[in-house]
Write an enzyme that holds these catalytic residues in place. Structure first.
Site: not given
Length: 288
Positions: A54, A84, A160
């Site tokens: 998303l 993220t 990330k």
């Protein structure tokens, strides 16, 4: 990114019931072999393992914990999130889902669509070990390398945003450098070749810029607004840990300056315009 992952799962023999509120995105998934669902509710009521990819934090929260969201699914037991959205949101989602007997596997990806296609996509996983092992075959079906960072919610998000902060710093530095080279009379292709011959070579200069900017393709790598969000998340995470953010702050300032000058849906590749404009260089017709 969600559609390429779904199609790769199908290619590896995994059945996928797909849903996207964007009709074209869903059509692309169906063309790739997925079965179409009429709603998110249909997916979470029929599948024990649900995977999401998303674009924004608000959407991630709504899909996981909002009305008719994953938390209300009748069958879902494990929720894999490849988006993220930061450690704070990961913790909130994990706790909210746990109250409904659902386990979050936080699994953001590093490398983008090009890495997925090349078989080198990185997947950063965190969450309860037993649940992680259960979905390992799903993750390895699209991961070139799979990292397990522990059972704590949000560990993968920390990894990330760390990776993305470096990625965007390299992107902006490369665009600035090749603009300087062009101003000095070195064409763009040669400028990239020089960078890639030395220690400044990076993923953007080696694989992205030659295949997009050099060919006049300024679409297909993701919305600029997503990168702005990602670097902000890094700054927030680093600040919460007492780590430095000097470079990231500079990157974020440039990102927000460029974003404010045009529509949010612009592709990340259009950063090149900011630097060529600063250098007083004309835009080629393919860049307009």
């Amino acid at each position: 990114m969600g559609c390429p992952i779904a199609v790769r799962l199908v290619e590896k023999g995994i059945s996928v019931l797909a849903y996207d509120r964007n009709p074209q995105a869903l059509a692309n998934a169906v063309e790739g072999g997925c079965e179409a669902a009429a709603s998110l509710r249909e997916v979470i009521d029929q599948c024990e393992v649900v995977l999401a990819c998303l674009p924004t934090i608000d959407i991630c929260m709504a899909v996981a914990l909002g009305p008719d969201g994953v938390a209300e699914g009748r069958k879902v037991k494990i929720y894999i999130e490849t988006s993220t959205f930061g450690t704070a949101a990961a913790t909130e989602i994990a706790q909210g889902l746990a109250a409904h007997g659902i386990t979050l596997i936080d699994a953001p990806v590093v490398g983008g669509v090009m890495a997925l296609e090349a078989g080198t996509l990185g997947v950063l996983g965190s969450g309860p070990g037993e649940a992680f092992e259960r979905v390992r075959p799903i993750l390895t079906s699209f991961a070139g390398r799979l990292f397990y960072l522990g059972d704590k919610a949000g560990m993968s998000q920390a990894g990330k945003v760390m990776s993305n902060a470096v990625s965007y710093a390299c992107l902006l530095a490369t665009c600035e450098a090749i603009s300087m080279g062009m101003k000095a009379g070195i064409d763009m292709e040669t400028s990239l070749d020089i960078i890639n011959q030395g220690s400044g070579a990076n993923f953007f200069s080696q694989r992205v810029a030659p295949n997009y900017i050099l060919k006049g393709k300024l679409k297909g790598t993701g919305a600029m607004s997503i990168g702005v969000k990602d670097v902000k998340l890094f700054i927030e995470e680093a600040a919460s840990l007492g780590a430095g953010t000097i470079v990231a702050q500079a990157v974020s300032e440039i990102q927000q300056t460029v974003l404010a000058a045009g529509p949010e849906e612009r592709d990340t590749m259009t950063y090149i315009h900011y630097f060529t404009d600063l250098a007083g260089l004309p835009r080629t017709p393919s860049e307009q």
